[in-house]
Enzyme design. Structure first.
Site, short mmCIF file in Angstrom:
data_model
loop_
_atom_site.label_atom_id
_atom_site.label_comp_id
_atom_site.label_asym_id
_atom_site.label_seq_id
_atom_site.Cartn_x
_atom_site.Cartn_y
_atom_site.Cartn_z
N SER A 95 3.42 -2.25 10.31
CA SER A 95 4.88 -2.29 10.49
C SER A 95 5.50 -3.62 10.08
CB SER A 95 5.26 -1.91 11.92
OG SER A 95 4.84 -0.58 12.19
N ASN A 102 0.87 -1.18 0.00
CA ASN A 102 0.00 0.00 0.00
C ASN A 102 0.91 1.22 0.00
OD1 ASN A 102 -1.80 2.03 0.50
ND2 ASN A 102 -2.38 1.33 2.56
N LYS A 129 0.13 4.26 -0.30
CA LYS A 129 -0.51 5.44 0.32
C LYS A 129 -0.27 6.67 -0.54
CE LYS A 129 -0.21 3.16 4.76
NZ LYS A 129 -0.12 3.24 6.21
N HIS A 159 -9.51 0.86 5.00
CA HIS A 159 -8.22 1.08 5.67
C HIS A 159 -8.42 1.99 6.88
CE1 HIS A 159 -4.15 2.37 6.49
NE2 HIS A 159 -3.76 1.28 5.86
N GLY A 167 2.47 2.05 10.85
CA GLY A 167 3.39 3.17 10.71
C GLY A 167 4.12 3.53 12.00
P1 PGA Z 1 2.83 0.19 7.67
O1 PGA Z 1 1.35 0.39 7.00
O2 PGA Z 1 3.39 -1.07 7.06
O3 PGA Z 1 3.59 1.42 7.26
O4 PGA Z 1 2.62 0.08 9.12
C1 PGA Z 1 0.51 -0.71 6.82
C2 PGA Z 1 -0.80 -0.24 6.25
O5 PGA Z 1 -1.24 0.85 6.61
O6 PGA Z 1 -1.42 -0.96 5.44
#
Ligand code: PGA
Length: 251
Positions: A212, A9, A11, A94, A172
């Site tokens: 993460s 993803n 984003k 999400h 995140g």
């Molecule tokens: P992250 O995001 O791996 O940066 O924690 C995962 C997500 O939001 O799908």
């Protein structure tokens, strides 16, 4: 039995040029992987250029969101237009959509139904906040999100739906759920799916972990019985990290 999915993803990151460079790297370095499905969800502006780059690649292109109708909805995007531009999947529900844009379960349910009706695959995201976990309400929250967000679906629709369990406190933050915490939630979700549908539907549904996920924690997560892949945010933005995640250590 269940083909794993590693989904990135992206984003709100990557210009078209940056997205093309990353997609070309992934295409070049993941084309020999046959035992895992790779999905990438770039920002909307990069979808069309990436669709042409990925035409002869098994990498699936996904939208990060959609709106359940078409017409006078300024700024939104429909499942049909995502398909038109080359997407075969879409992420729905999400936690950033839920938290930052106040999306509620019934609206998410409309999106899930509209996307499935258009022929897209759906990655349906659920997850609890830290407060909810600390109050021992994790399962209650997940159950509500599933019951409402997946309301009205039948077993046939479920063949195109993947659940992504993403504890909000792990997204995140660099603080991933432990293998045991993730497995416990996934096991609960699969049990609930067997109640809502049937055992074979529950056994066939892929449940991804997100929050993460990094090269150094993917192997342990993927060894859990009910974890069928990962939805990766930050670590999907760097080719070497995402490739290492997709090449997690098989048993
Ligand atoms: P992250 O995001 O791996 O940066 O924690 C995962 C997500 O939001 O799908």
């Amino acid at each position: 039995m269940r083909t794993p999915i590693i989904a990135g993803n992206w984003k709100l990151n990557k210009t078209v040029d940056e997205a093309l460079a990353l997609a070309k790297d992934l295409k070049g370095q993941l084309s020999d992987l046959t035992d895992v499905e790779i999905i990438i969800a770039p920002p909307f502006t990069a979808l069309a250029p990436l669709a042409s780059t990925l035409t002869d690649s098994p990498i699936v292109l996904a939208g990060q969101n959609c709106f359940p109708s078409e017409g006078a909805y300024t700024g939104e995007i429909s499942p049909a237009l995502l398909r038109d531009v080359g997407c075969r999947a879409v992420i729905i529900g999400h936690s950033e959509r839920r938290q930052l844009f106040a999306e509620q379960d019934d609206f998410i349910n409309q999106k899930v139904k509209a996307a499935l009706a258009t022929g897209l695959k759906v990655i349906f995201c659920i997850g609890e906040t830290l407060t909810e976990r600390n109050e021992n309400r994790t399962f209650e929250v997940l159950e509500k999100q599933i019951r409402m967000g997946m309301s009205g679906l039948d077993s046939a629709a479920m063949t195109r739906l993947t659940v992504a369990y993403e504890p909000i406190w792990a997204i995140g933050t660099g603080q991933t759920a432990s293998n045991e915490q993730a497995q416990e939630a996934h096991h609960f979700i699969r049990g609930l799916l067997s109640q809502l549908f049937d055992v074979s539907t529950a056994e066939a549904t892929r449940i991804l972990y997100g929050g993460s996920v990094k090269p150094d924690n993917i192997d342990g997560l993927m060894h859990q019985a009910d974890i069928d892949g990962a939805l990766v945010g930050g670590a999907s933005l760097k080719a070497c990290d995402f490739i290492r995640i997709a090449r997690y250590k098989r048993c």
